[in-house]
Enzyme design. Structure first.
Site, PDB file in Angstrom:
ATOM      1  N   ASP A  58     -20.894  10.631  35.312  1.00  0.00           N
ATOM      2  CA  ASP A  58     -20.007   9.516  34.983  1.00  0.00           C
ATOM      3  C   ASP A  58     -18.896  10.120  34.119  1.00  0.00           C
ATOM      4  O   ASP A  58     -19.165  10.592  33.012  1.00  0.00           O
ATOM      5  CB  ASP A  58     -20.810   8.452  34.215  1.00  0.00           C
ATOM      6  CG  ASP A  58     -19.943   7.276  33.768  1.00  0.00           C
ATOM      7  OD1 ASP A  58     -18.710   7.373  33.864  1.00  0.00           O
ATOM      8  OD2 ASP A  58     -20.521   6.272  33.317  1.00  0.00           O
ATOM      9  N   ILE A  59     -17.677  10.084  34.620  1.00  0.00           N
ATOM     10  CA  ILE A  59     -16.602  10.798  33.909  1.00  0.00           C
ATOM     11  C   ILE A  59     -16.264  10.186  32.549  1.00  0.00           C
ATOM     12  O   ILE A  59     -15.564  10.798  31.757  1.00  0.00           O
ATOM     13  CB  ILE A  59     -15.318  10.938  34.765  1.00  0.00           C
ATOM     14  CG1 ILE A  59     -14.777   9.559  35.178  1.00  0.00           C
ATOM     15  CG2 ILE A  59     -15.545  11.846  35.958  1.00  0.00           C
ATOM     16  CD1 ILE A  59     -13.312   9.579  35.563  1.00  0.00           C
ATOM     17  N   TYR A 150      -4.726  -1.437  34.515  1.00  0.00           N
ATOM     18  CA  TYR A 150      -4.622  -0.314  35.464  1.00  0.00           C
ATOM     19  C   TYR A 150      -3.315   0.447  35.247  1.00  0.00           C
ATOM     20  O   TYR A 150      -3.297   1.685  35.206  1.00  0.00           O
ATOM     21  CB  TYR A 150      -4.690  -0.890  36.877  1.00  0.00           C
ATOM     22  CG  TYR A 150      -4.720   0.119  37.999  1.00  0.00           C
ATOM     23  CD1 TYR A 150      -5.855   0.879  38.246  1.00  0.00           C
ATOM     24  CD2 TYR A 150      -3.619   0.291  38.838  1.00  0.00           C
ATOM     25  CE1 TYR A 150      -5.893   1.789  39.302  1.00  0.00           C
ATOM     26  CE2 TYR A 150      -3.649   1.194  39.894  1.00  0.00           C
ATOM     27  CZ  TYR A 150      -4.796   1.938  40.119  1.00  0.00           C
ATOM     28  OH  TYR A 150      -4.826   2.831  41.159  1.00  0.00           O
ATOM     29  N   LYS A 154      -2.812   4.337  34.238  1.00  0.00           N
ATOM     30  CA  LYS A 154      -2.148   5.302  35.128  1.00  0.00           C
ATOM     31  C   LYS A 154      -0.872   5.858  34.487  1.00  0.00           C
ATOM     32  O   LYS A 154      -0.537   7.027  34.686  1.00  0.00           O
ATOM     33  CB  LYS A 154      -1.854   4.656  36.488  1.00  0.00           C
ATOM     34  CG  LYS A 154      -3.113   4.283  37.275  1.00  0.00           C
ATOM     35  CD  LYS A 154      -3.955   5.504  37.651  1.00  0.00           C
ATOM     36  CE  LYS A 154      -5.120   5.159  38.559  1.00  0.00           C
ATOM     37  NZ  LYS A 154      -5.914   6.330  38.974  1.00  0.00           N
TER      38      LYS A 154
HETATM   39  N1  NAD Z   1      -6.506   3.131  47.503  1.00  0.00           N
HETATM   40  C1  NAD Z   1      -5.280   2.984  47.050  1.00  0.00           C
HETATM   41  O1  NAD Z   1      -4.439   2.266  47.634  1.00  0.00           O
HETATM   42  C2  NAD Z   1      -4.848   3.706  45.785  1.00  0.00           C
HETATM   43  C3  NAD Z   1      -3.511   3.585  45.397  1.00  0.00           C
HETATM   44  C4  NAD Z   1      -3.093   4.248  44.253  1.00  0.00           C
HETATM   45  C5  NAD Z   1      -3.990   5.008  43.506  1.00  0.00           C
HETATM   46  N2  NAD Z   1      -5.280   5.099  43.910  1.00  0.00           N
HETATM   47  C6  NAD Z   1      -6.176   5.905  43.079  1.00  0.00           C
HETATM   48  O2  NAD Z   1      -6.851   6.862  43.879  1.00  0.00           O
HETATM   49  C7  NAD Z   1      -8.149   7.108  43.340  1.00  0.00           C
HETATM   50  C8  NAD Z   1      -9.208   6.890  44.414  1.00  0.00           C
HETATM   51  O3  NAD Z   1      -9.096   5.574  44.875  1.00  0.00           O
HETATM   52  P1  NAD Z   1      -9.923   5.050  46.169  1.00  0.00           P
HETATM   53  O4  NAD Z   1      -9.117   3.956  46.734  1.00  0.00           O
HETATM   54  O5  NAD Z   1     -10.332   6.182  47.010  1.00  0.00           O
HETATM   55  O6  NAD Z   1     -11.199   4.399  45.418  1.00  0.00           O
HETATM   56  P2  NAD Z   1     -12.686   4.136  45.960  1.00  0.00           P
HETATM   57  O7  NAD Z   1     -13.200   2.981  45.171  1.00  0.00           O
HETATM   58  O8  NAD Z   1     -12.704   4.051  47.443  1.00  0.00           O
HETATM   59  O9  NAD Z   1     -13.471   5.469  45.508  1.00  0.00           O
HETATM   60  C9  NAD Z   1     -13.563   5.812  44.147  1.00  0.00           C
HETATM   61  C10 NAD Z   1     -14.756   6.736  43.917  1.00  0.00           C
HETATM   62  O10 NAD Z   1     -14.825   7.012  42.508  1.00  0.00           O
HETATM   63  C11 NAD Z   1     -16.192   6.884  42.076  1.00  0.00           C
HETATM   64  N3  NAD Z   1     -16.236   6.536  40.644  1.00  0.00           N
HETATM   65  C12 NAD Z   1     -15.909   5.346  40.076  1.00  0.00           C
HETATM   66  N4  NAD Z   1     -16.132   5.388  38.748  1.00  0.00           N
HETATM   67  C13 NAD Z   1     -16.589   6.633  38.468  1.00  0.00           C
HETATM   68  C14 NAD Z   1     -16.994   7.283  37.271  1.00  0.00           C
HETATM   69  N5  NAD Z   1     -17.001   6.643  36.092  1.00  0.00           N
HETATM   70  N6  NAD Z   1     -17.406   8.568  37.328  1.00  0.00           N
HETATM   71  C15 NAD Z   1     -17.444   9.223  38.521  1.00  0.00           C
HETATM   72  N7  NAD Z   1     -17.086   8.660  39.688  1.00  0.00           N
HETATM   73  C16 NAD Z   1     -16.669   7.371  39.667  1.00  0.00           C
HETATM   74  C17 NAD Z   1     -16.737   5.766  42.975  1.00  0.00           C
HETATM   75  O11 NAD Z   1     -18.166   5.795  43.019  1.00  0.00           O
HETATM   76  C18 NAD Z   1     -16.094   6.103  44.318  1.00  0.00           C
HETATM   77  O12 NAD Z   1     -16.867   7.004  45.082  1.00  0.00           O
HETATM   78  C19 NAD Z   1      -8.284   6.172  42.133  1.00  0.00           C
HETATM   79  O13 NAD Z   1      -7.976   6.869  40.954  1.00  0.00           O
HETATM   80  C20 NAD Z   1      -7.273   5.098  42.407  1.00  0.00           C
HETATM   81  O14 NAD Z   1      -6.812   4.481  41.218  1.00  0.00           O
HETATM   82  C21 NAD Z   1      -5.749   4.457  45.019  1.00  0.00           C
END
Ligand code: NAD
Length: 247
Positions: A58-59, A150, A154
């Site tokens: 857990d980060i 959020y 970010k």
């Molecule tokens: N999907 C989008 O449109 C989008 C847009 C902009 C930014 N992002 C960013 O990209 C990144 C990934 O997003 P995604 O859409 O793939 O999300 P997602 O929810 O599909 O996957 C996120 C992963 O992070 C893991 N995770 C969550 N909390 C954690 C913790 N405390 N320690 C370790 N692992 C943890 C989850 O279990 C999951 O496997 C995020 O930082 C998100 O903010 C996503």
């Protein structure tokens, strides 16, 4: 001697999984970091068979983060790349947002990334090489209502990335951020259809990005082709950071 080692957080699904796959294709041994253990075995088969290891961490837990870096450095003797991708959302208008939801999002997205960067910096500074990629979001610009927590997290990642690039540059460590726009992942698939349609409408390109669009840029930023790039925020968002075409 092991091949190059890359730690990718949140690599069990979504954008992190694609980054893991891409870096594995690029020849890295991948340390898959996540709190989701259920998909771990399957993910090892997907991300670099024989070339990856799952580590539950857990980060936002300092002890977990320390154990992760101890394990990786003691086992492999080097850390070439850290991709801080794990992140969450808990959206609401500020007058309805609980302090818990603010704290949770800032804890995972910003404090978690900071702790991962701190441990990476200690090792990379000593070994005199390394690349850190932080996954921010186009939302850091502050143009999404309902995302005060959020956006703060970010925007914090953007500031953190720039300062670390200054602090670590002379140790041959590059620190950059990728700011994705709307990407098709489990996170965005959970959004109501109406919200998703409106988000697509606002896109200059009228498209949802693919996880591979982010992975390709990360692949470039961890390669030698980007050795003179540090402290930069690369928007990969179908042009949405320029503006919205409906608002
Ligand atoms: N999907 C989008 O449109 C989008 C847009 C902009 C930014 N992002 C960013 O990209 C990144 C990934 O997003 P995604 O859409 O793939 O999300 P997602 O929810 O599909 O996957 C996120 C992963 O992070 C893991 N995770 C969550 N909390 C954690 C913790 N405390 N320690 C370790 N692992 C943890 C989850 O279990 C999951 O496997 C995020 O930082 C998100 O903010 C996503």
């Amino acid at each position: 001697m092991y091949k190059k080692i890359a730690i990718v957080t949140g690599a069990v699904k979504g954008i992190g999984k694609s980054i893991g796959k891409q870096l594995s294709n690029d020849g890295f041994f991948i340390i898959i970091v996540d709190i989701d253990e259920t998909g771990a075995n399957k993910i090892i088969e997907t991300i670099g068979k024989d070339g990856s290891q799952f580590f539950r961490c857990d980060i936002c837990n300092a002890e977990d983060v320390t154990k992760l870096y101890e394990m990786v450095f003691e086992t492999y003797g080097r850390i070439d790349v850290v991709v801080n991708n794990a992140g969450i959302i808990r959206d609401n208008m500020i007058w309805k947002m609980s302090k818990e939801d603010f704290d949770f999002v800032v804890d995972v997205n910003l404090k978690g990334t900071w702790m991962m960067c701190k441990e990476a910096a200690k090792i990379m500074r000593e070994q005199k090489f390394g690349k850190i990629i932080n996954i921010a979001s186009r939302a850091w610009l502050g143009n999404n209502r309902g995302q005060s927590n959020y956006t703060a997290s970010k925007a914090g990642i953007v500031g953190l990335t720039r300062v670390l690039a200054l602090e670590l540059g002379k140790y041959n460590v590059n620190v950059n951020a990728v700011a994705p726009g709307l990407i098709d992942t489990p996170l965005t698939r959970a959004l109501p259809e109406k919200v998703m349609q409106r988000l697509i409408e606002a896109q200059p390109t009228k498209k949802v990005g693919k996880t591979e669009d982010i992975a390709n840029v990360v692949s470039f930023l961890v390669s030698e082709k980007s050795n003179f790039i540090t402290g930069q925020i690369i928007h990969v968002d179908g042009g949405r950071s320029i503006g919205s075409t409906i608002f």
